[in-house]
Enzyme design. Sequence first.
Site, PDB file in Angstrom:
ATOM      1  N   ASP A 168      14.835  50.735  46.323  1.00  0.00           N
ATOM      2  CA  ASP A 168      14.323  49.715  47.236  1.00  0.00           C
ATOM      3  C   ASP A 168      13.944  48.453  46.460  1.00  0.00           C
ATOM      4  O   ASP A 168      13.178  48.512  45.501  1.00  0.00           O
ATOM      5  CB  ASP A 168      13.083  50.263  47.953  1.00  0.00           C
ATOM      6  N   TYR A 187      10.669  40.117  45.432  1.00  0.00           N
ATOM      7  CA  TYR A 187      10.212  40.863  44.260  1.00  0.00           C
ATOM      8  C   TYR A 187      10.770  40.272  42.961  1.00  0.00           C
ATOM      9  O   TYR A 187      10.228  40.534  41.890  1.00  0.00           O
ATOM     10  CB  TYR A 187      10.652  42.341  44.316  1.00  0.00           C
ATOM     11  N   LYS A 219      15.607  43.031  51.218  1.00  0.00           N
ATOM     12  CA  LYS A 219      14.877  42.444  52.347  1.00  0.00           C
ATOM     13  C   LYS A 219      15.004  40.931  52.382  1.00  0.00           C
ATOM     14  O   LYS A 219      15.063  40.279  51.337  1.00  0.00           O
ATOM     15  CB  LYS A 219      13.398  42.836  52.263  1.00  0.00           C
ATOM     16  N   HIS A 260      11.549  41.287  56.056  1.00  0.00           N
ATOM     17  CA  HIS A 260      10.423  41.734  55.234  1.00  0.00           C
ATOM     18  C   HIS A 260       9.077  41.607  55.961  1.00  0.00           C
ATOM     19  O   HIS A 260       8.234  42.499  55.893  1.00  0.00           O
ATOM     20  CB  HIS A 260      10.391  40.916  53.934  1.00  0.00           C
TER      21      HIS A 260
END
Length: 312
Positions: A44, A49, A74, A107
């Site tokens: 994931d 990120y 996402k 997200h």
Amino acid sequence: MPGTRYKLNTGAEIPALGFGTWQDADAQVDAVKEAIKAGYRHIDTAKVYGTEEPVGRAIKESGIPRNELFVTTKLWNHEHHPNDVPKALDGSLKDLKMDYVDLFLIHWPVAWKPGNDLFPKENGKPAVADIDFVDTYKAMENLLQTGKVKAIGVSNFSKAQMEHLLKNTSVVPAVHQLECHPWLQQTEFVNWHREKGIHITHYSPFGNQNEIYSGPKHLGKLIESPELNEIGKKYGKTGAQVALAWGITQGHSVLPKSKTPKRIQDNLQGDFKLSDEDMKKIKSIDKKLRFNDSSADFGMEFFGDLDGKNSV
């Protein structure tokens, strides 16, 4: 070494134990390679990120064929405009060096001003844009025909937002990724998803007490709670492994994350089922305690109709 898998409403299978890659982008190449070597087949990541590129590199270097892995990424808040959604996906695929992702999620259910800035501000506050996530999701529905995404879904939605989405779109989300752990069980919301055929993935399955989060620090750690550790003794497992098994026993997937090889391997041992008696005991420790509520920082009230809204 396939572990437990669950069938999504698309017919595809999602491995119950996934590997989360939020934070510390520099450590992710080694961590993801270690995870794949240990047996994880569900990875994931997310645009925000900053780990898509290292995740992609690790997967390439792992030597495991792409079709044996389940990869989620996402869509970030500044790319909610329907015209930006295909470009956002292409950007993620380019960083991942992949032709497709298995799952593409919205997200957060808030849109920010489009542009290159990941965290656009106006007068010191998040620059919120007037874009309905229904329109964003419809643009994601169109991506299903391209083959670049196998399934679509959402993350961090409230019940009212989920109902709004289902009423106004034609593809039922395959997955809803949300904060869920024995201190935030959200039983009613979980049952609602089951009725709709939407799979749940738990992030923060250990009740993440990360410094970034707003949750209380005086409670100690969820994984050290006596109830989980007592149950663990019966199975020769740790409190952390029981917390993962609690999610998997419900038919959910879970996303532990770690950079330490030993912990990465230990978390894999959370792929087992608990008895009804164990599940009943864990039900009694629900604190309705939410750690990750970004309402104040993101310019929108989240989770208003869910457990845990006012508990921290």
